[in-house]
Design a protein around this motif. Structure first.
Motif, PDB file in Angstrom:
ATOM      1  N   UNK A  60       0.229  -1.466  -6.231  1.00 38.40           N
ATOM      2  CA  UNK A  60       0.099  -0.114  -6.481  1.00 38.40           C
ATOM      3  C   UNK A  60      -1.208   0.322  -7.262  1.00 38.40           C
ATOM      4  N   UNK A  61      -2.248  -0.941  -6.940  1.00 42.36           N
ATOM      5  CA  UNK A  61      -3.625  -0.551  -7.437  1.00 42.36           C
ATOM      6  C   UNK A  61      -4.063   0.720  -6.940  1.00 42.36           C
ATOM      7  N   UNK A  85      -3.402  12.952  -7.267  1.00 39.48           N
ATOM      8  CA  UNK A  85      -2.511  12.669  -6.324  1.00 39.48           C
ATOM      9  C   UNK A  85      -1.791  11.194  -6.737  1.00 39.48           C
ATOM     10  N   UNK A  86      -0.448  11.264  -6.983  1.00 37.35           N
ATOM     11  CA  UNK A  86      -0.033  10.074  -7.462  1.00 37.35           C
ATOM     12  C   UNK A  86       1.219   9.625  -6.426  1.00 37.35           C
ATOM     13  N   UNK A  87       1.013   8.282  -5.753  1.00 36.46           N
ATOM     14  CA  UNK A  87       1.850   7.704  -4.795  1.00 36.46           C
ATOM     15  C   UNK A  87       2.835   6.534  -5.248  1.00 36.46           C
ATOM     16  N   UNK A  88       2.973   6.615  -6.745  1.00 30.74           N
ATOM     17  CA  UNK A  88       3.797   5.502  -7.066  1.00 30.74           C
ATOM     18  C   UNK A  88       5.209   5.383  -7.083  1.00 30.74           C
ATOM     19  N   UNK A  89       5.745   6.799  -6.696  1.00 32.52           N
ATOM     20  CA  UNK A  89       7.109   6.637  -6.408  1.00 32.52           C
ATOM     21  C   UNK A  89       7.462   6.419  -4.854  1.00 32.52           C
ATOM     22  N   UNK A  90       6.300   6.452  -4.053  1.00 30.95           N
ATOM     23  CA  UNK A  90       6.475   6.475  -2.604  1.00 30.95           C
ATOM     24  C   UNK A  90       6.606   7.654  -1.867  1.00 30.95           C
ATOM     25  N   UNK A  91       6.624   8.696  -2.967  1.00 34.52           N
ATOM     26  CA  UNK A  91       6.528  10.286  -2.425  1.00 34.52           C
ATOM     27  C   UNK A  91       5.280  10.637  -3.143  1.00 34.52           C
ATOM     28  N   UNK A  92       4.706  11.646  -2.329  1.00 34.45           N
ATOM     29  CA  UNK A  92       3.424  12.168  -2.980  1.00 34.45           C
ATOM     30  C   UNK A  92       3.702  13.261  -3.944  1.00 34.45           C
ATOM     31  N   UNK A 127     -14.180  16.183 -13.008  1.00 39.61           N
ATOM     32  CA  UNK A 127     -14.807  17.069 -12.033  1.00 39.61           C
ATOM     33  C   UNK A 127     -15.648  16.389 -11.177  1.00 39.61           C
ATOM     34  N   UNK A 128     -15.287  16.187  -9.920  1.00 38.82           N
ATOM     35  CA  UNK A 128     -16.118  15.421  -8.949  1.00 38.82           C
ATOM     36  C   UNK A 128     -15.963  16.457  -7.673  1.00 38.82           C
ATOM     37  N   UNK A 129     -17.085  16.641  -7.344  1.00 38.81           N
ATOM     38  CA  UNK A 129     -17.516  17.281  -6.161  1.00 38.81           C
ATOM     39  C   UNK A 129     -17.581  16.594  -4.977  1.00 38.81           C
ATOM     40  N   UNK A 130     -18.142  15.305  -5.217  1.00 38.95           N
ATOM     41  CA  UNK A 130     -18.447  14.415  -3.913  1.00 38.95           C
ATOM     42  C   UNK A 130     -17.928  12.989  -4.095  1.00 38.95           C
ATOM     43  N   UNK A 131     -17.434  12.403  -5.341  1.00 41.40           N
ATOM     44  CA  UNK A 131     -16.947  11.116  -5.367  1.00 41.40           C
ATOM     45  C   UNK A 131     -16.299  10.747  -6.783  1.00 41.40           C
ATOM     46  N   UNK A 132     -15.179  10.105  -6.907  1.00 46.51           N
ATOM     47  CA  UNK A 132     -14.705   9.550  -7.841  1.00 46.51           C
ATOM     48  C   UNK A 132     -13.966   8.110  -7.339  1.00 46.51           C
ATOM     49  N   UNK A 133     -13.636   7.383  -8.511  1.00 46.45           N
ATOM     50  CA  UNK A 133     -13.161   6.147  -8.294  1.00 46.45           C
ATOM     51  C   UNK A 133     -12.171   6.091  -9.223  1.00 46.45           C
ATOM     52  N   UNK A 134     -10.800   5.410  -9.143  1.00 44.31           N
ATOM     53  CA  UNK A 134      -9.819   5.243  -9.945  1.00 44.31           C
ATOM     54  C   UNK A 134      -9.498   3.569  -9.987  1.00 44.31           C
ATOM     55  N   UNK A 135      -8.990   3.042 -11.034  1.00 43.03           N
ATOM     56  CA  UNK A 135      -8.718   1.864 -11.190  1.00 43.03           C
ATOM     57  C   UNK A 135      -7.148   1.869 -11.864  1.00 43.03           C
ATOM     58  N   UNK A 136      -6.090   1.102 -11.172  1.00 43.03           N
ATOM     59  CA  UNK A 136      -5.037   1.054 -11.574  1.00 43.03           C
ATOM     60  C   UNK A 136      -4.396  -0.283 -11.410  1.00 43.03           C
ATOM     61  N   UNK A 137      -3.501  -0.763 -12.298  1.00 48.48           N
ATOM     62  CA  UNK A 137      -2.947  -1.877 -12.384  1.00 48.48           C
ATOM     63  C   UNK A 137      -2.122  -2.365 -11.136  1.00 48.48           C
ATOM     64  N   UNK A 138      -1.333  -3.478 -11.052  1.00 45.76           N
ATOM     65  CA  UNK A 138      -0.553  -3.713  -9.885  1.00 45.76           C
ATOM     66  C   UNK A 138       0.825  -3.000  -9.959  1.00 45.76           C
ATOM     67  N   UNK A 139       1.094  -2.351 -11.252  1.00 49.14           N
ATOM     68  CA  UNK A 139       2.276  -1.596 -11.310  1.00 49.14           C
ATOM     69  C   UNK A 139       1.893  -0.082 -11.198  1.00 49.14           C
TER      70      UNK A 139
END
Length: 182
Positions: A21-22, A34-41, A50-62
């Motif tokens: 789930x990273x 958007x959160x896909x953790x439950x399998x549903x959007x 605020x990001x008009x052109x790019x962003x990055x997110x880091x999540x752990x395996x859970x």
């Protein structure tokens, strides 16, 4: 027999999808995610990003958010700007496409490389790196090195993929006016 092979393949893909789930959290645009953790959007709002052109997110395996950025500011999991998390001299943020990417710092557990691209004006768009240490600031993270210049005169847009050896990463960025690989 073909039906069973297809079912088995889909089952294996589903198991892999739900065990990694990273990438289950996307934060982008104006305070949106958007959160896909439950399998549903699930649509989520209220992020300070605020990001008009790019962003990055880091999540752990859970699927828990560890930190995220628009290439201009770096937020921790509680939506607070990290210490040294204002990257004003690193990336202007709004004039480049996919202006920031996060990869693990190989050989340094709990540290991540945050690559940023400056906005492109007069051939001076440049690649810089920052190091985020997630053990710093009582486990909330800190940008411990920031705005280290790597190369200038690059065009916008960055892509990352894992190396064939499964350890290292390739960072791909287009250079201005030349076709070469380094």
């Amino acid at each position: 027999m073909k039906y069973y092979a297809t079912t088995f393949f889909l089952l294996i893909c589903t198991i892999n999808l739900f065990s990694q789930l990273e990438t289950a959290n996307w934060i982008f645009g104006i305070n949106a995610g958007l959160d896909f953790n439950s399998g549903e959007l699930e649509c989520v709002d209220g992020y300070p990003l605020v990001a008009n052109h790019g962003s990055s997110v880091l999540s752990d395996s859970e699927g828990n958010i560890l930190f995220y950025t628009n290439g201009f500011e770096v937020w921790n999991k509680y939506d607070e700007v990290m210490p040294n998390g204002i990257l004003v001299d690193s990336c202007a943020g709004v004039q480049t496409m996919q202006n920031c990417v996060i990869i693990p710092r190989v050989g340094h557990d709990n540290q991540y490389l945050l690559f940023t691209l400056d906005k492109f004006y007069n051939g001076n768009g440049g690649l810089k790196y920052n190091i985020v240490d997630l053990l710093a600031d009582n486990g909330l993270g800190d940008v411990i090195h920031k705005s280290v210049s790597i190369q200038d005169s690059l065009l916008s847009g960055a892509a990352v993929t894992i190396h064939e050896n499964g350890i290292d990463y390739w960072l791909v960025i287009r250079s201005l006016g030349e076709t070469k690989s380094e």
